[in-house]
Design a protein around this motif. Sequence first.
Motif, PDB file in Angstrom:
ATOM      1  N   ASN A  32      42.923 -21.939  37.391  1.00 47.77           N
ATOM      2  CA  ASN A  32      42.137 -20.742  37.721  1.00 47.77           C
ATOM      3  C   ASN A  32      40.832 -21.092  38.428  1.00 47.77           C
ATOM      4  O   ASN A  32      40.219 -20.254  39.071  1.00 47.77           O
ATOM      5  N   LEU A  33      40.363 -22.307  38.243  1.00 48.20           N
ATOM      6  CA  LEU A  33      39.064 -22.677  38.812  1.00 48.20           C
ATOM      7  C   LEU A  33      39.198 -23.314  40.184  1.00 48.20           C
ATOM      8  O   LEU A  33      38.204 -23.682  40.799  1.00 48.20           O
ATOM      9  N   LYS A  34      40.435 -23.456  40.651  1.00 45.66           N
ATOM     10  CA  LYS A  34      40.615 -24.020  41.981  1.00 45.66           C
ATOM     11  C   LYS A  34      39.890 -23.161  43.013  1.00 45.66           C
ATOM     12  O   LYS A  34      39.987 -21.942  42.976  1.00 45.66           O
ATOM     13  N   GLY A  35      39.147 -23.819  43.871  1.00 42.18           N
ATOM     14  CA  GLY A  35      38.401 -23.074  44.874  1.00 42.18           C
ATOM     15  C   GLY A  35      37.044 -22.619  44.380  1.00 42.18           C
ATOM     16  O   GLY A  35      36.252 -22.072  45.124  1.00 42.18           O
ATOM     17  N   HIS A  36      36.769 -22.840  43.106  1.00 44.02           N
ATOM     18  CA  HIS A  36      35.456 -22.465  42.566  1.00 44.02           C
ATOM     19  C   HIS A  36      34.736 -23.695  42.055  1.00 44.02           C
ATOM     20  O   HIS A  36      34.041 -23.655  41.052  1.00 44.02           O
ATOM     21  N   GLY A  37      34.934 -24.796  42.707  1.00 39.33           N
ATOM     22  CA  GLY A  37      34.313 -26.034  42.261  1.00 39.33           C
ATOM     23  C   GLY A  37      35.348 -27.117  41.977  1.00 39.33           C
ATOM     24  O   GLY A  37      35.013 -28.274  41.809  1.00 39.33           O
TER      25      GLY A  37
ATOM     26  N   ASP B  54      31.866 -32.477  38.014  1.00 39.48           N
ATOM     27  CA  ASP B  54      30.942 -31.349  37.969  1.00 39.48           C
ATOM     28  C   ASP B  54      30.691 -31.001  36.497  1.00 39.48           C
ATOM     29  O   ASP B  54      31.609 -30.637  35.766  1.00 39.48           O
TER      30      ASP B  54
ATOM     31  N   ASP C 258      29.266 -28.564  34.865  1.00 40.52           N
ATOM     32  CA  ASP C 258      29.580 -27.217  34.384  1.00 40.52           C
ATOM     33  C   ASP C 258      31.083 -27.037  34.196  1.00 40.52           C
ATOM     34  O   ASP C 258      31.537 -26.420  33.233  1.00 40.52           O
ATOM     35  N   ILE C 259      31.828 -27.568  35.129  1.00 44.06           N
ATOM     36  CA  ILE C 259      33.282 -27.429  35.031  1.00 44.06           C
ATOM     37  C   ILE C 259      33.803 -28.251  33.865  1.00 44.06           C
ATOM     38  O   ILE C 259      34.650 -27.804  33.089  1.00 44.06           O
TER      39      ILE C 259
ATOM     40  N   THR D 298      33.156 -26.396  30.731  1.00 42.94           N
ATOM     41  CA  THR D 298      34.046 -25.256  30.559  1.00 42.94           C
ATOM     42  C   THR D 298      35.437 -25.720  30.124  1.00 42.94           C
ATOM     43  O   THR D 298      36.045 -25.136  29.222  1.00 42.94           O
TER      44      THR D 298
ATOM     45  N   ARG E 105      26.184 -20.307  35.550  1.00 41.05           N
ATOM     46  CA  ARG E 105      27.388 -20.801  36.230  1.00 41.05           C
ATOM     47  C   ARG E 105      28.472 -21.154  35.225  1.00 41.05           C
ATOM     48  O   ARG E 105      29.647 -20.888  35.441  1.00 41.05           O
ATOM     49  N   LYS E 106      28.046 -21.754  34.112  1.00 40.03           N
ATOM     50  CA  LYS E 106      29.039 -22.090  33.084  1.00 40.03           C
ATOM     51  C   LYS E 106      29.760 -20.838  32.615  1.00 40.03           C
ATOM     52  O   LYS E 106      30.955 -20.858  32.357  1.00 40.03           O
TER      53      LYS E 106
ATOM     54  N   LEU F  14      32.225 -19.667  35.181  1.00 38.95           N
ATOM     55  CA  LEU F  14      33.432 -20.493  35.125  1.00 38.95           C
ATOM     56  C   LEU F  14      34.264 -20.157  33.894  1.00 38.95           C
ATOM     57  O   LEU F  14      35.491 -20.157  33.933  1.00 38.95           O
TER      58      LEU F  14
ATOM     59  N   ARG G  37      36.158 -16.963  34.545  1.00 38.08           N
ATOM     60  CA  ARG G  37      37.220 -17.141  35.522  1.00 38.08           C
ATOM     61  C   ARG G  37      38.323 -18.053  35.001  1.00 38.08           C
ATOM     62  O   ARG G  37      39.497 -17.753  35.099  1.00 38.08           O
TER      63      ARG G  37
ATOM     64  N   ARG H 262      29.494 -17.064  25.147  1.00 37.48           N
ATOM     65  CA  ARG H 262      30.932 -17.038  25.405  1.00 37.48           C
ATOM     66  C   ARG H 262      31.630 -16.031  24.490  1.00 37.48           C
ATOM     67  O   ARG H 262      32.520 -15.290  24.926  1.00 37.48           O
TER      68      ARG H 262
ATOM     69  N   ASP I  58      31.467 -17.069  45.127  1.00 37.12           N
ATOM     70  CA  ASP I  58      31.172 -16.185  43.997  1.00 37.12           C
ATOM     71  C   ASP I  58      29.755 -15.669  44.032  1.00 37.12           C
ATOM     72  O   ASP I  58      29.472 -14.541  43.685  1.00 37.12           O
TER      73      ASP I  58
END
Lengths: 268, 790
Positions: free
Chosen positions: A209-214, A252, A254-255, A258, B221-222, B225, B228, B312, B772
């Motif tokens: 789902n995160l492809k293209g968003h980082g 990254d 943040d990624i 997550t 940003r977290k 993400l 999403r 979250r 985004d």
Amino acid sequence: MTSHIEQFKIHQEPFYQPKGNEVELYQAAYAARLPVMLKGPTGCGKSRFVEHMAWKLGKPLITVACNEDMTASDLVGRYLLDASGTRWLDGPLTTAARIGAICYLDEVVEARQDTTVVIHPLTDHRRTLPLDKKGELIQAHPDFQLVISYNPGYQSLMKDLKQSTKQRFTAFEFDYPAAELEVGIVARETGADPETAAKLVKVGAVARNLKGHGLDEGISTRLLVYAATLIKGGVEPRDACRMALVRPITDDADIRDTLDHAIDAIFA
Amino acid sequence: MADVKKVMQHPHIQALWEQLQCGFPQVAEVFEECMAEALASLTKEGVQAYVESARFLGRMGHGVEPILIFLERWPAVAEAVGESALPPVMDCVRRMWKSPNGKAIVPFLQSLPAAARRLQSQELLQRYLDLVPDFMDRTTGSIHGIHTTFPSPGLPEFFDQVPFLLGQLPIQGLKNWVEYGIRNYGGHPERQKDYFSLQSADSRAVMQRERHGTLLADVERKLDLYLRGLWRDGDHLVPYSTGFSELRKPVPYYDKLGIRLPDVYDDFILPSLAGGGGVGGEGKAVPSPGASRHPLPPAGEGRVVSGLDRYRATLAHMVGHRRWTEAQIADNWSPFQRMAVEFFEDARVETLLIREYPGLRRIFLALHPVPVEGACDPETTSCLRHRLATLSRAFLDPDHGYTDPVLLDFVQRFHGLLAKDGSSTSEIASLALSYVARTRRQSDQLPNIHFKDTEVGYRDDNRQMWKFIEEGDEEEAFDQQRKIEPGEELEGLPPRHYHEWDYSSQTYRPDWVSVYEALHPKGDAARIDKLLAKHDALAKRLKRLLDLLKPQDKVRIRYQEEGSELDLDVALRSLIDFKGGATPDPRINMSHRTNGRDIAVSLLLDLSESLNEKVAGSEQTILELSQEAVSLLAWAIEKLGDPFAIGGFHSNTRHEVRYLHLKGYGERWGEEVKGRLAAMEAGYSTRMGAAMRHAAHYLEAQKADKKLMLILTDGQPSDVDAKDERLLIEDARQAVKELDQKGIYAYCITLDPRADDYVTDIFGRNGYTVIDRIEKLPEQLPQLFLALTK
Ligand SMILES: Nc1ncnc2c1ncn2[C@@H]1O[C@H](COP(=O)(O)OP(=O)(O)O)[C@@H](O)[C@H]1O
Ligand SMILES: [Mg+2]
């Protein structure tokens, strides 16, 4: 010659989970000896598919992993000098054309474009391969077939295939398998229990789902198989996920955070 | 004061200059530039108010500084929090002006841009402004009872520190820090100064104490993400302040404008750990900076929830409603019944959320209060709330340990309903109603309500759960004015006709669409230079990347069997191998190749009406941001020397697709082109396929190895005469295929955060990027281009 062929034959069935009617379509393409292009992200089963098909058709398979330093000679062959003089050595493409193998050029965009053009004469109706240096024109064996794979996800125009090359192939579009199928694949490949496999696939979905968003690319089936293997080997599932699924694909913060959170939420 | 006679280039700016009646030559010097920025980012009324306020500041008698600073900084403030923040800001100024605190005006004005950027909403900025009069009243002239003659010693110092302080503290923390300083040093000028300039030890200590929790601004940003990645959802996150409404704590919610969340969340510790029960026994939010003043139990124990995880949990709860809650008609139900329905529905969506991500249970349970059975006395108190909160706990916590048979019965029925396919809002509402009926007590009507342990902090206010019939339809104003009149600037050029794909019959409709092309009218090129200047730092960074990409004339290719020259190193090594009896490497030559970057690029801009919308949380429109981004991109491509064209398009039915040339392949990036870009306007719809075919028509004719078409858009293809949504999406998809046949690679940059579905259909999985955060566009567009062509 036969023993030569034997070494490229696949004797045990490589497990391949079809996602649609690609097995039948491939058989049809092979029956007509049409060149085949497999498009799709890394680790989604392209190589496995070719191995499976080679086994099913009972044909030898010669795989070449392409890279930037590869020259045309690396495919076609070259003269070698040794103590007794010069000696011609066939390259893998030439060998495949002679013995009637399926020749699989993996990640073909990695090779420079002036290298890829040597395959052109093999892809039209003449099915020939000129060995300029040796002054020989090889007529491909009736069983010979050319298969290439490439990953359009590199998002670089410069690494795209030339239009004139693309137009010579029939193409299969590969993608990561649907969730249930992927669960089956991971379980079958590693002996992991379906529940664990399902959780891993879920982590994969979050990353995709995160492809293209980082993220340039999601988590591949291959990585899911790695994670399951580690878990099978006794590694704590969350550690296995971080090590096999998250760290390889992103720097990254943040990624990473997550995905780590998702792992905790899934492997509760 | 005599006006400075100065002639401005633009008559409009000249008029504003005269209105300013300003005698400072320093102001005359910068006025034109400031106005250019203001005109680009403020509304007409906003510009008026801006000039009026500046006029006041210039005539206040405090020299040139106030007006200068204001002129330079205000547009940035307006951009961050909205131009309607001006009146309260000027109120503050006036109050200082009327008091002996005139000297604080300059530092105050100087603090505004940083404060606005950090606080991001006018509501929060107002909290900051509210501090000012109080600060002034309590520190001005209060020394030894002498009345208001001395200015506040701490105020200017304070303003100087505000940008730093707001980087460390939420607004409530800042308020507490100020409060401490005033209370303790209100009567000591020197110590007051030390405190507010962060010199004294206790000043720093108090700041550290207030510096707690997780700021939304830091984890945004977290959270994007998170939404999403885990939920395939996304929205604009808007902070509100938690500290100020003493009466009623604000509660998270979502509406058309986005998801509202507190600006800060502290880490949350269970009462047993926090020592002696927190507020209302609900657990305790503890300040937890990186500092070790409060040694925290390890988070893995399941007893602590970090501020980030609280965000979250709150988002997940709202996602649950967005996915599974259907609004119910509220009119027929009593407030008690509604409250029950809310508790039941909240627990239902949470149960479904936990099914998706079991780890959420730990977080929800840690945050959910644990009402004590029998804690509420039904003889004296209204207990319904308590009953419902207890039940809610029991729905979520398999180990709740409650024994009330009615409760147990309803827990079982609840899970029975959910076991099937998750039940529905209306089904669970009936269960809630029967629960209310079954447990009704006379005392529920009592005014004395039991609140302890009944508030679930991560839940939203459920405004989306209800609809009211009486209210009538919400009116939506639809009188947007069209900026470009039909027929304008179209004279003379015959249309080109293109086919369009009809997916339902899988055929082309021949000559279906008429495309009119024209040269885009020209505006003021200086505006574009101004925009570029704003991104100076970014441009410098890009420059470094560009230098790396710039074609070097010749590249040496080594390890060639045939080549133009012998590569001595390799040849020697081969010879040695050969002499030694080993097989030598035959690749002993090298050759040269010109490292041609042979790409032609066409940039196609969607200029439809929606670009006139303001970017959420900003005063800039999407159009303005696109102008910035495109200018930067054009500048970058010019540096690389790739042939490059820019076209814009919009449409008003298939009979009228307009294609406006902004830059031709042969044109340099200069005054002419910048002028056209500056005049760019938006209107009408988005018939993308036709525009792509037309741009392809020119790109195809370019002699280049690689051809790239970039499409910048903010929404899906659509037009007023295309009722069926799929029609133009499918046509655009077909156009991409046609382009591919022509050797043109189409790539879409979309500003629509929800584009993934249709944009994948059109451009394929690898043919697009979603931006985004639109405000990042100027930064991302050039970088994206560089990545695509490297
Ligand atoms: N459809 C499938 N059937 C069986 N295994 C698969 C399938 N798809 C992926 N895999 C697993 O993923 C791994 C990586 O696949 P591979 O074919 O090497 O990927 P690619 O060639 O696309 O990069 C395989 O080794 C296999 O374990
Ligand atoms: Mg709710």
